[in-house]
Motif scaffolding. Structure first.
Motif, short mmCIF file in Angstrom:
data_model
loop_
_atom_site.label_atom_id
_atom_site.label_comp_id
_atom_site.label_asym_id
_atom_site.label_seq_id
_atom_site.Cartn_x
_atom_site.Cartn_y
_atom_site.Cartn_z
N THR A 47 -62.61 6.77 99.36
CA THR A 47 -61.16 6.98 99.25
C THR A 47 -60.59 6.00 98.23
O THR A 47 -61.22 4.98 97.93
N ILE A 48 -59.41 6.32 97.71
CA ILE A 48 -58.78 5.48 96.69
C ILE A 48 -57.29 5.36 96.96
O ILE A 48 -56.63 6.35 97.32
N THR A 49 -56.75 4.14 96.80
CA THR A 49 -55.31 3.89 96.85
C THR A 49 -54.88 3.37 95.48
O THR A 49 -55.53 2.48 94.91
N GLU A 71 -50.21 6.44 95.22
CA GLU A 71 -50.94 7.62 95.68
C GLU A 71 -52.18 7.17 96.45
O GLU A 71 -52.75 6.11 96.17
N ALA A 72 -52.61 7.97 97.42
CA ALA A 72 -53.84 7.70 98.16
C ALA A 72 -54.45 9.01 98.62
O ALA A 72 -53.74 9.96 98.96
N GLY A 73 -55.77 9.03 98.62
CA GLY A 73 -56.49 10.22 99.06
C GLY A 73 -57.98 10.02 98.90
O GLY A 73 -58.44 8.91 98.60
N THR A 74 -58.74 11.08 99.11
CA THR A 74 -60.18 10.98 98.89
C THR A 74 -60.45 10.81 97.40
O THR A 74 -59.60 11.14 96.56
N THR A 75 -61.61 10.30 97.07
CA THR A 75 -61.96 10.10 95.66
C THR A 75 -61.90 11.41 94.89
O THR A 75 -61.44 11.46 93.75
N ASP A 76 -62.36 12.49 95.53
CA ASP A 76 -62.33 13.80 94.88
C ASP A 76 -60.90 14.25 94.60
O ASP A 76 -60.59 14.77 93.53
N GLN A 77 -60.00 14.04 95.57
CA GLN A 77 -58.60 14.43 95.38
C GLN A 77 -57.95 13.65 94.23
O GLN A 77 -57.27 14.22 93.38
N ILE A 78 -58.17 12.33 94.22
CA ILE A 78 -57.54 11.48 93.21
C ILE A 78 -58.07 11.80 91.82
O ILE A 78 -57.32 11.86 90.84
N ASN A 126 -64.41 4.01 86.77
CA ASN A 126 -65.63 3.27 87.09
C ASN A 126 -65.94 3.28 88.58
O ASN A 126 -67.10 3.36 88.99
N ILE A 127 -64.91 3.19 89.42
CA ILE A 127 -65.16 3.05 90.85
C ILE A 127 -65.25 4.39 91.59
O ILE A 127 -65.56 4.41 92.77
N THR A 128 -65.01 5.49 90.89
CA THR A 128 -65.07 6.79 91.57
C THR A 128 -66.49 7.10 92.04
O THR A 128 -66.68 7.89 92.97
N HIS A 129 -67.50 6.49 91.40
CA HIS A 129 -68.89 6.76 91.78
C HIS A 129 -69.27 6.05 93.08
O HIS A 129 -70.31 6.36 93.67
N GLY A 171 -67.00 1.35 108.05
CA GLY A 171 -67.97 1.97 107.16
C GLY A 171 -67.37 2.63 105.94
O GLY A 171 -68.08 3.24 105.13
N GLU A 172 -66.06 2.50 105.74
CA GLU A 172 -65.39 3.14 104.59
C GLU A 172 -65.48 2.26 103.35
O GLU A 172 -65.41 1.04 103.43
#
Length: 330
Positions: A229-231, A240-247, A222-225, A33-34
């Motif tokens: 999570t983002i790598t 770097e990797a973390g939650t969208t808010d962290q990145i 564009n993809i933060t919305h 579901g991620e």
């Protein structure tokens, strides 16, 4: 348990005299579901990593190795090729970046889409199943926003626009209801209105079907919305990797900060015809890769220690691979 769990994946381009390390010990995990974003410049190895996951790399040209390559707890690299392909084909689908080159130019769209539909859910005699496939193909076209299904089904790929072909590719990917959908620049050839429609479609699939999505893009903003999570990758290395808010709000790597600084929103107050913020130089080619941290020649924080590859550090789940991260600046 993670749906996909990859540790230290390396991909080498096989040469006559020596191999070239295109992807260098990258780790990636996906939960059920991620929605994870995979971001980096063109040439950073994002598409290569995705193709290694779905198993479409040519074994004669590429060598794939990893400390761990688990799908739902099962080690794939130790399985026979046919068994591995059977698992991936059933559970993983990919939307490729260039739809015109992926669709068969000699076959009408309708036939290609019907062929992609699995036998699950079909019943009755063969002529009844054929009718069911046609009806399911029409539903898939409607789902991705193609209303004139009759015209589309009879058309060949070269008779359609690239945006429509991209929607067809998405419909084919959804035909088997995969657990993981890998979308490689799914809106690259579309206008902004159509881009929003496709992203909303992917978001609804995630929410209603609990489908995991790996969203590959070069546009971090564009993809933060749409991601949880983002790598971030650069030149085949994990950054770097973390939650969208962290990145987005507290990036730890200089390269991630540079991606954010080069976005349109970050430069909205610049005078007309001014240059956007950007790192000097360009991404290195495979034949001349820097030693150690591959960002070193372009990095504003580079020092002598950067000639050695940095180890991954974790700060409350926020991972970064950098000798001199931005952590102390917050």
């Amino acid at each position: 348990m993670n749906l996909l769990d990859i540790r230290n994946l390396s991909i080498e381009l096989i040469g006559k005299h020596e191999n070239t390390l295109a992807v260098d010990r990258v780790s990636l995990s996906m939960k059920e579901g991620e929605v994870r974003g995979l971001v980096g410049e063109s040439g950073s190895g994002k598409s290569l990593l995705a193709q290694a996951i779905v198993g479409v790399l040519d074994d004669e040209r590429w060598k794939v190795s990893a400390d761990r390559f688990h799908w739902q707890g099962k080690e794939l690299l130790h399985l026979p090729i046919e068994e591995r392909k059977a698992i991936i084909t059933k559970d993983v689908a990919m939307i490729f970046q260039e739809p015109m080159s992926c669709l068969d130019p000699t076959t009408p769209i309708g036939e290609q889409l019907e062929e992609a539909i699995g036998t699950e859910g079909l019943s009755g005699y063969f002529w009844q199943r054929r009718k069911q496939r046609k009806e399911e193909a029409i539903k898939l076209l409607h789902k991705v926003g193609i209303k004139q299904h009759t015209i589309c089904n009879k058309s060949y790929p070269h008779q359609l626009t690239e945006a429509v072909c991209q929607r067809v590719m998405i419909a084919m990917a959804l035909a088997r209801q995969p657990k993981l959908l890998i979308a490689d620049e799914p809106t690259a050839s579309m206008e902004s209105t159509n881009q929003g429609q496709i992203f909303r479609l992917l978001a609804s699939l995630n929410q209603l079907k609990n489908m995991s999505i790996l969203l590959i893009s070069h546009d971090l903003e564009n993809i933060t919305h749409w991601t949880n999570t983002i790598t971030v990758m650069y030149s085949g290395q994990f950054v770097e990797a973390g939650t969208t808010d962290q990145i987005f709000n507290k990036p730890l790597h200089p390269y991630t900060q540079a991606l954010l600084d080069s976005s349109l929103n970050a430069n909205s107050n610049l005078p007309a015809k001014s240059r956007l913020m950007a790192l000097p130089g360009s991404i290195p080619i495979l034949q001349h890769l820097p030693i150690g941290c591959r960002l070193g020649p372009r990095c504003p924080r580079a020092q002598q220690a950067c000639v050695k590859a940095p180890k991954v550090k974790s700060y409350h789940g926020h991972q970064v691979s950098c000798h001199f991260s931005l952590k102390d600046t917050y």
